[in-house]
Design a protein around this motif. Structure first.
Motif: not given
Ligand code: NAD
Length: 489
Positions: A137-141, A472-480
């Motif tokens: 996602v892109r976030e405001p500064y 930018a903010k990168s999000v990695f989610v483990n669904l298991t």
């Protein structure tokens, strides 16, 4: 007239009570007494913007709602066109008709464009291994400091404000000390549009006020338009805190005319780009680089038309050239005019600081043209920011490119030719962020523009500007339920 800062939804005096005066450059009379911001005033404004960002509704409201309020700003700008056009005419000396039919409608379009952006900008989901959900996602500064120059007061402020707001930031704006009036009005317009208090704060003042803003710990991003030397100072100050900086800086743009050009079209373009707004545009075509075989006839016609430009009261719709913005700018242009002769260039049109008895007051400068200019001369290398054109000639395309690129700046260039292949070859070869072929000084809020070399870092306009005000903010989610297998179990 008394003008305050806009802080937290109110127009306020400086805490110290200090003021400076804004001068009408056409009459040299005091136009307004303006609250002069120091460290305390900057602190008050930044705290207000910080609170509006951290705790207020602005970044949390649905994107379409933020867009609707930004669109409302455009509506009010359109309704107040005459008033805004007159403010910049009086405060800056910009001819009324240029403001009324040019800048102000463009400002409304800028807010219309960015009003449509917030609910259309999408995050990215990445294809990944089964069981993982990865997205960015892109976030405001956060709090953006917008520091801007006097040459297009209202327009420069709108260019900074609209995309920064669309992205969800809050903003502290600082207009140049020469022309504060229309930016304070922009702050009032934002409140009238329903943008919450604190989202847009305006602090008036000069370089010290700007420097206080840059060093304030509550600032998350700096967006600056102005001279290259100030841009470098800001970059050095920002390095201390690794603050992201976007810079739109100075220039010395070429108008490159080939013998195969439509000469009427080229003539009109070179005249406009060289002298419009008394040469005080970042993209002013202040270097005419023309093919030797046509230079004589072209210059004769150019000088004839330039000498007929109507210099006078910027508040009149008949005026082509108003005064330059201030006595300091008037004296600076005068120094360059003298320098041209000292360096051995020849005056072809001796406009300059002509003292006409009907112009007893005001910082008026008439169009001037220098020929016999060598590329290394200071009048060919340095930004004058007045109606002064330096002419260089070339024999072939290679030499034209060498002359165009032989400079530290790289903001814009116009190329005049009827050869389509040459137009594209030149567009590729000339080092500038904006290339115009057979047109000039054309802008569109949806098309990104930025400088190369020492003319800047980053882009205004378009989705590029929107991105500039986000990170930018990168999000990695483990669904298991699987665990990392590392080290002794
Ligand atoms: P400037 O650099 O003197 O001032 C610009 C702004 O910076 C003003 O608000 C000023 O008060 C502030 N300032 C000055 N010193 C500061 C400091 N140390 N820290 C923080 N803020 C400071 O420029 P100017 O003379 O007002 O404007 C003319 C310049 O702007 C020209 O070089 C022109 O090319 C450039 N310009 C560039 C663009 C572009 O898009 N590239 C557009 C318009 C103008």
């Amino acid at each position: 007239m008394r003008i305050g800062h806009i802080v937290d939804g109110c127009e306020v005096d400086s805490l110290s009570g200090r003021i400076f005066t804004s001068i009408n450059p056409a009459t040299e009379e005091v136009l307004a007494e303006v609250a002069d911001g120091d460290d305390q005033d900057v602190d008050r404004a930044v705290r207000s913007s910080r609170q509006a960002f951290d705790e207020g509704p602005w970044r949390r409201m649905p994107p379409w709602e933020r867009g609707r309020l930004i669109g409302k700003v455009a509506e009010i700008i359109r309704r107040k066109t005459d008033e805004l056009a007159m403010l910049d005419a009086l405060d800056c000396g910009k001819p009324l008709k240029d403001n009324k039919y040019g800048d102000i409608p463009v400002c409304a379009r800028i807010f219309e464009y960015y009003g449509g952006v917030p609910d259309k900008f999408r995050s990215v989901v990445f294809p990944s291994e089964t069981g993982l959900f990865n997205y960015a996602v892109r976030e405001p500064y956060g709090v953006v400091a917008g520091i801007v120059p006097w040459n297009y007061p209202f327009l420069n402020s709108c260019i900074k404000l609209a995309p920064a707001l669309a992205a969800g930031n809050t903003v502290v704006l600082k207009m140049a000390e020469q022309t504060p009036l229309s930016t304070v009005e922009l702050g009032r317009i934002c409140l009238e549009a329903g943008i919450p208090a604190g989202v847009v704060n305006v602090v008036n003042g000069g370089p010290e006020t700007g420097a206080a803003l840059v060093r304030h710990p509550g600032i998350d991003k700096i967006s600056f338009t102005g001279s290259t030397s100030t841009g470098k100072a800001i970059l050095r100050a920002a390095a201390e805190r690794v603050l992201p900086v976007m810079l739109e800086l100075g220039a010395k743009s070429p108008s490159i005319v080939f013998a195969d050009a439509d000469m009427q079209q080229a003539l009109a373009g070179v005249l406009f780009s060289g002298f419009f707004n008394a040469g005080q545009i970042c993209t002013t075509g202040s270097r005419l680089i023309i093919e030797e075989s046509v230079a004589g006839e072209f210059l004769e016609k150019l000088a004839a038309r330039a000498s007929r430009l109507r210099v006078g009261d910027p508040a009149s719709e008949q005026t082509d050239l108003g005064p330059v913005v201030s006595r300091a700018q008037y004296e600076r242009v005068g120094r360059y005019l003298a320098l041209g002769e000292e360096e051995g260039a020849r005056t072809y049109l001796s406009g300059g600081l002509r003292h006409d008895p009907s112009f007893a007051k005001g910082f008026f400068v008439w169009p001037a043209i220098y020929v016999g200019v060598r590329p290394e001369m200071r009048i060919a290398q340095e930004e004058i920011f007045g109606p002064v054109l330096s002419v260089l000639t070339f024999k072939d395309e290679t030499e034209a490119v060498r002359l165009a690129n032989g400079i530290s700046y790289g903001l814009a260039a116009s190329i005049w030719t009827s050869n389509l292949g040459r137009a594209h070859r030149m567009a590729a070869a000339v080092q500038a962020g904006i290339i115009w072929c057979n047109t000039v000084e054309y802008w569109d809020p949806s098309v990104p523009t930025g400088g190369q070399k020492q003319s800047g870092l980053g882009e205004d306009f378009g989705m590029e500007a929107y991105r500039t005000y986000t990170k930018a903010k990168s999000v990695f989610v483990n669904l298991t339920d699987s665990r990392l297998e590392w080290g002794p179990q």
